[in-house]
Design a protein around this motif. Structure first.
Motif, PDB file in Angstrom:
ATOM      1  N   GLY A 111      34.795  16.116  32.014  1.00 35.90           N
ATOM      2  CA  GLY A 111      33.954  16.837  32.949  1.00 35.90           C
ATOM      3  C   GLY A 111      34.300  18.305  33.068  1.00 35.90           C
ATOM      4  O   GLY A 111      33.516  19.093  33.603  1.00 35.90           O
ATOM      5  N   ALA A 112      35.477  18.701  32.581  1.00 38.14           N
ATOM      6  CA  ALA A 112      35.921  20.093  32.683  1.00 38.14           C
ATOM      7  C   ALA A 112      35.791  20.841  31.361  1.00 38.14           C
ATOM      8  O   ALA A 112      36.234  21.987  31.268  1.00 38.14           O
ATOM      9  CB  ALA A 112      37.374  20.131  33.160  1.00 38.14           C
ATOM     10  N   ILE A 113      35.179  20.236  30.376  1.00 38.19           N
ATOM     11  CA  ILE A 113      35.102  20.863  29.048  1.00 38.19           C
ATOM     12  C   ILE A 113      34.378  22.203  29.090  1.00 38.19           C
ATOM     13  O   ILE A 113      34.749  23.146  28.387  1.00 38.19           O
ATOM     14  CB  ILE A 113      34.439  19.898  28.041  1.00 38.19           C
ATOM     15  N   ASP A 114      33.343  22.296  29.915  1.00 40.83           N
ATOM     16  CA  ASP A 114      32.571  23.546  29.950  1.00 40.83           C
ATOM     17  C   ASP A 114      33.343  24.700  30.570  1.00 40.83           C
ATOM     18  O   ASP A 114      32.918  25.860  30.475  1.00 40.83           O
ATOM     19  CB  ASP A 114      31.255  23.343  30.697  1.00 40.83           C
ATOM     20  N   ARG A 115      34.496  24.403  31.184  1.00 41.02           N
ATOM     21  CA  ARG A 115      35.309  25.451  31.811  1.00 41.02           C
ATOM     22  C   ARG A 115      36.543  25.799  30.979  1.00 41.02           C
ATOM     23  O   ARG A 115      37.343  26.641  31.387  1.00 41.02           O
ATOM     24  CB  ARG A 115      35.746  25.005  33.215  1.00 41.02           C
ATOM     25  N   LEU A 116      36.714  25.177  29.836  1.00 41.34           N
ATOM     26  CA  LEU A 116      37.887  25.424  29.019  1.00 41.34           C
ATOM     27  C   LEU A 116      37.763  26.738  28.260  1.00 41.34           C
ATOM     28  O   LEU A 116      36.702  27.078  27.738  1.00 41.34           O
ATOM     29  CB  LEU A 116      38.090  24.283  28.017  1.00 41.34           C
ATOM     30  N   THR A 117      38.860  27.474  28.188  1.00 39.34           N
ATOM     31  CA  THR A 117      38.906  28.701  27.391  1.00 39.34           C
ATOM     32  C   THR A 117      39.011  28.325  25.908  1.00 39.34           C
ATOM     33  O   THR A 117      39.372  27.183  25.570  1.00 39.34           O
ATOM     34  CB  THR A 117      40.104  29.559  27.777  1.00 39.34           C
ATOM     35  N   PRO A 118      38.721  29.249  25.005  1.00 35.95           N
ATOM     36  CA  PRO A 118      38.861  28.947  23.574  1.00 35.95           C
ATOM     37  C   PRO A 118      40.257  28.458  23.195  1.00 35.95           C
ATOM     38  O   PRO A 118      40.391  27.553  22.363  1.00 35.95           O
ATOM     39  CB  PRO A 118      38.531  30.289  22.906  1.00 35.95           C
ATOM     40  N   VAL A 119      41.283  29.030  23.817  1.00 33.82           N
ATOM     41  CA  VAL A 119      42.655  28.597  23.513  1.00 33.82           C
ATOM     42  C   VAL A 119      42.858  27.146  23.920  1.00 33.82           C
ATOM     43  O   VAL A 119      43.465  26.351  23.184  1.00 33.82           O
ATOM     44  CB  VAL A 119      43.676  29.507  24.218  1.00 33.82           C
ATOM     45  N   LYS A 120      42.340  26.776  25.088  1.00 32.99           N
ATOM     46  CA  LYS A 120      42.495  25.398  25.553  1.00 32.99           C
ATOM     47  C   LYS A 120      41.667  24.432  24.722  1.00 32.99           C
ATOM     48  O   LYS A 120      42.075  23.288  24.500  1.00 32.99           O
ATOM     49  CB  LYS A 120      42.108  25.306  27.030  1.00 32.99           C
ATOM     50  N   VAL A 121      40.519  24.878  24.263  1.00 31.17           N
ATOM     51  CA  VAL A 121      39.704  24.037  23.386  1.00 31.17           C
ATOM     52  C   VAL A 121      40.452  23.778  22.076  1.00 31.17           C
ATOM     53  O   VAL A 121      40.475  22.642  21.574  1.00 31.17           O
ATOM     54  CB  VAL A 121      38.343  24.710  23.107  1.00 31.17           C
ATOM     55  N   PHE A 122      41.063  24.817  21.531  1.00 29.36           N
ATOM     56  CA  PHE A 122      41.877  24.664  20.320  1.00 29.36           C
ATOM     57  C   PHE A 122      43.012  23.671  20.576  1.00 29.36           C
ATOM     58  O   PHE A 122      43.270  22.788  19.758  1.00 29.36           O
ATOM     59  CB  PHE A 122      42.440  26.015  19.900  1.00 29.36           C
ATOM     60  N   GLY A 123      43.695  23.816  21.716  1.00 33.25           N
ATOM     61  CA  GLY A 123      44.786  22.905  22.060  1.00 33.25           C
ATOM     62  C   GLY A 123      44.307  21.485  22.259  1.00 33.25           C
ATOM     63  O   GLY A 123      45.017  20.529  21.924  1.00 33.25           O
ATOM     64  N   LEU A 124      43.091  21.329  22.792  1.00 33.44           N
ATOM     65  CA  LEU A 124      42.528  19.987  22.968  1.00 33.44           C
ATOM     66  C   LEU A 124      42.323  19.305  21.620  1.00 33.44           C
ATOM     67  O   LEU A 124      42.661  18.124  21.450  1.00 33.44           O
ATOM     68  CB  LEU A 124      41.202  20.082  23.724  1.00 33.44           C
ATOM     69  N   GLY A 125      41.771  20.044  20.668  1.00 30.02           N
ATOM     70  CA  GLY A 125      41.602  19.475  19.332  1.00 30.02           C
ATOM     71  C   GLY A 125      42.932  19.101  18.708  1.00 30.02           C
ATOM     72  O   GLY A 125      43.073  18.037  18.095  1.00 30.02           O
ATOM     73  N   LEU A 126      43.914  19.968  18.880  1.00 35.78           N
ATOM     74  CA  LEU A 126      45.260  19.708  18.349  1.00 35.78           C
ATOM     75  C   LEU A 126      45.847  18.442  18.962  1.00 35.78           C
ATOM     76  O   LEU A 126      46.388  17.580  18.265  1.00 35.78           O
ATOM     77  CB  LEU A 126      46.152  20.910  18.657  1.00 35.78           C
TER      78      LEU A 126
END
Length: 225
Positions: A111-126
């Motif tokens: 539910g918080a994906i739309d608020r993630l920064t690019p760095v956090k999105v990268f970390g999520l994939g990792l």
């Protein structure tokens, strides 16, 4: 090398069709920064799988994963343990599956994906690639198979790269639809997301039961040879 690829392609497919990462990238692509964050998530995923596989290969070579071109005993024990883990995880998932698929709920962090920064999105994939309790055992088992085949270093790296590529197809498909699909892309991806969300638990339970049995068989074969 061909035999090794035959051993690891099934494991790679198991990682590729994991519903949660597919749902995650579809949700990411639907955000305002989808064109940036979608590829970043995918790159993080690729690096996570590659790093975990490389660590396992680095452990396997000095530890003697191959003896006389045959997998060492500890490789068989590792596959046996991973297979048992996946079978137990499968049983747990199947027991917890919703009786009505339409009532399936996604993890709260989505539910918080739309608020993630690019760095956090990268970390999520990792993290979903390297630290996820569902994908990590499959990647470790694949790297152990590669490391125990007695291949030259170059062929080990190539085999791991092919594993990572196949394991990433589940993310590359929605990313390709988003980038190339035009106006129909959002509808198509929305349908994929809804189906994956409804059947996530059942798909994972069946998938990991089958792959768990395969690893149990591989482990028993190594230990009894």
């Amino acid at each position: 090398m061909g035999k090794v690829l035959g051993d690891v392609l099934g494991l790679a497919a198991g990682v590729a069709i994991s519903p949660l990462p597919i749902i995650a990238i579809i949700l990411i692509l639907a955000t305002l920064r989808g064109r940036l964050n979608g590829p970043l998530f995918t790159v993080g995923w690729i690096l996570g799988l590659s790093a975990l596989g490389a660590v396992m290969l680095a452990i396997a070579s000095p530890a003697g994963a191959s003896a006389h071109n045959q997998p060492a005993t500890w490789v068989g024990a590792l596959k046996l343990a991973l297979g048992l883990l996946l079978v137990l995880f499968s049983a747990r998932q199947w027991h917890r599956r919703p009786k009505d698929a339409s009532q399936a709920q996604l993890p709260k962090w989505m539910g918080a994906i739309d608020r993630l920064t690019p760095v956090k999105v990268f970390g999520l994939g990792l993290g979903l690639a390297a630290l996820n309790a569902k994908n990590a055992p499959l990647t470790i088992a694949a790297a152990a198979s590669i490391g125990s085949a007695g291949l030259p270093v170059g062929q080990q790296i190539a085999s791991l790269a092919i594993f990572v590529l196949i394991a990433t197809l589940g993310l590359l498909a929605p990313l390709g639809v988003f980038l190339l699909g035009g106006e129909r892309a959002r509808t198509t991806l929305g349908n994929w997301k809804d189906w994956a969300a409804q059947h996530n638990v059942a798909v994972m339970a069946v998938l990991f039961f089958v792959l768990g049995l395969k690893l149990l068989g591989d482990g028993i074969s190594v230990l009894t040879s």
